[in-house]
Motif scaffolding. Sequence first.
Motif, PDB file in Angstrom:
ATOM      1  N   GLY A   6      29.359  45.746  77.800  1.00 26.37           N
ATOM      2  CA  GLY A   6      29.209  47.105  77.962  1.00 26.37           C
ATOM      3  C   GLY A   6      29.745  47.834  76.770  1.00 26.37           C
ATOM      4  O   GLY A   6      29.253  48.661  76.399  1.00 26.37           O
ATOM      5  N   LEU A   7      30.825  47.267  76.079  1.00 28.91           N
ATOM      6  CA  LEU A   7      31.327  47.829  74.951  1.00 28.91           C
ATOM      7  C   LEU A   7      30.356  47.665  73.644  1.00 28.91           C
ATOM      8  O   LEU A   7      29.913  48.406  72.710  1.00 28.91           O
ATOM      9  CB  LEU A   7      32.628  47.116  74.363  1.00 28.91           C
ATOM     10  N   TYR A  13      25.756  53.708  67.476  1.00 25.06           N
ATOM     11  CA  TYR A  13      25.157  53.503  66.174  1.00 25.06           C
ATOM     12  C   TYR A  13      23.755  53.893  66.039  1.00 25.06           C
ATOM     13  O   TYR A  13      23.260  54.625  65.184  1.00 25.06           O
ATOM     14  CB  TYR A  13      25.194  51.923  65.858  1.00 25.06           C
ATOM     15  N   TRP A  14      22.832  53.792  67.114  1.00 25.95           N
ATOM     16  CA  TRP A  14      21.475  54.029  67.302  1.00 25.95           C
ATOM     17  C   TRP A  14      21.229  55.672  67.156  1.00 25.95           C
ATOM     18  O   TRP A  14      20.306  56.109  66.515  1.00 25.95           O
ATOM     19  CB  TRP A  14      20.901  53.321  68.435  1.00 25.95           C
ATOM     20  N   CYS A  54      32.225  45.879  67.651  1.00 25.98           N
ATOM     21  CA  CYS A  54      32.990  44.541  67.471  1.00 25.98           C
ATOM     22  C   CYS A  54      34.189  44.355  68.532  1.00 25.98           C
ATOM     23  O   CYS A  54      34.690  43.246  68.534  1.00 25.98           O
ATOM     24  CB  CYS A  54      33.611  44.782  66.145  1.00 25.98           C
ATOM     25  N   TRP A  55      34.667  45.338  68.997  1.00 27.66           N
ATOM     26  CA  TRP A  55      35.750  45.288  69.944  1.00 27.66           C
ATOM     27  C   TRP A  55      35.128  44.129  71.280  1.00 27.66           C
ATOM     28  O   TRP A  55      35.791  43.747  71.778  1.00 27.66           O
ATOM     29  CB  TRP A  55      36.082  46.831  70.554  1.00 27.66           C
ATOM     30  N   GLY A  56      33.821  44.647  71.518  1.00 26.77           N
ATOM     31  CA  GLY A  56      33.147  44.113  72.724  1.00 26.77           C
ATOM     32  C   GLY A  56      33.066  42.461  72.266  1.00 26.77           C
ATOM     33  O   GLY A  56      33.180  41.615  73.163  1.00 26.77           O
ATOM     34  N   ASP A  96      37.681  35.996  72.607  1.00 29.61           N
ATOM     35  CA  ASP A  96      38.999  35.574  72.762  1.00 29.61           C
ATOM     36  C   ASP A  96      39.744  36.321  73.863  1.00 29.61           C
ATOM     37  O   ASP A  96      40.309  37.067  73.939  1.00 29.61           O
ATOM     38  CB  ASP A  96      39.746  36.375  71.409  1.00 29.61           C
ATOM     39  N   PRO A  97      39.311  35.594  74.958  1.00 33.29           N
ATOM     40  CA  PRO A  97      39.776  36.012  76.405  1.00 33.29           C
ATOM     41  C   PRO A  97      41.242  36.381  76.710  1.00 33.29           C
ATOM     42  O   PRO A  97      41.552  37.249  77.243  1.00 33.29           O
ATOM     43  CB  PRO A  97      39.250  34.959  77.530  1.00 33.29           C
TER      44      PRO A  97
END
Length: 112
Positions: A57-58, A66-67, A95-97, A103-104
Motif C-alpha cells: 500500500g505504501l 510520484y506519478w 521506500c518506506w514500503g 525488515d519485518p
Amino acid sequence: MGSFVSQPLEPVKDVAPPEVASSANPVPVIAPGGPAPPAEAPLFNNCWSCRVLSGSGLIGAGGYVYWVARKPMKLGYPPGPGTIAQMVFGISVACWGVVILSDPKGKAFRTG
C-alpha cells in the motif's frame, strides 16, 4: 415547528472518575533491585500478510504521488520546487514500503 438543531442543548454532565485504589485490588510496588516487569507486546502485529498489505500500500501510494508530480513534466512544463518536493516525498513513501516488506521485526539491528 422546529428542528433538532433549533432546540436548546442540554448541559452535559461530567462523569465522576472511578476509584483508583481499592483494598480489593492493590497496585503492586516494584522494588528498585527487584525483577523488571515483563515486556509489553508490540503495538502492531508483524505477520506476513500485515507487512505485505501495508508495504504494498505504501509503495502504491508513493508511486501514485510520484506519478502525479511527473505528469506535468511529460507535457513539457518545467518542474518547480513544489514538484520536486512532491517527487521526493513520493519516492520516500515508496521506500518506506520497501523497508516494511524487507525488515519485518527489526532483525537488521542487533540488541544486547
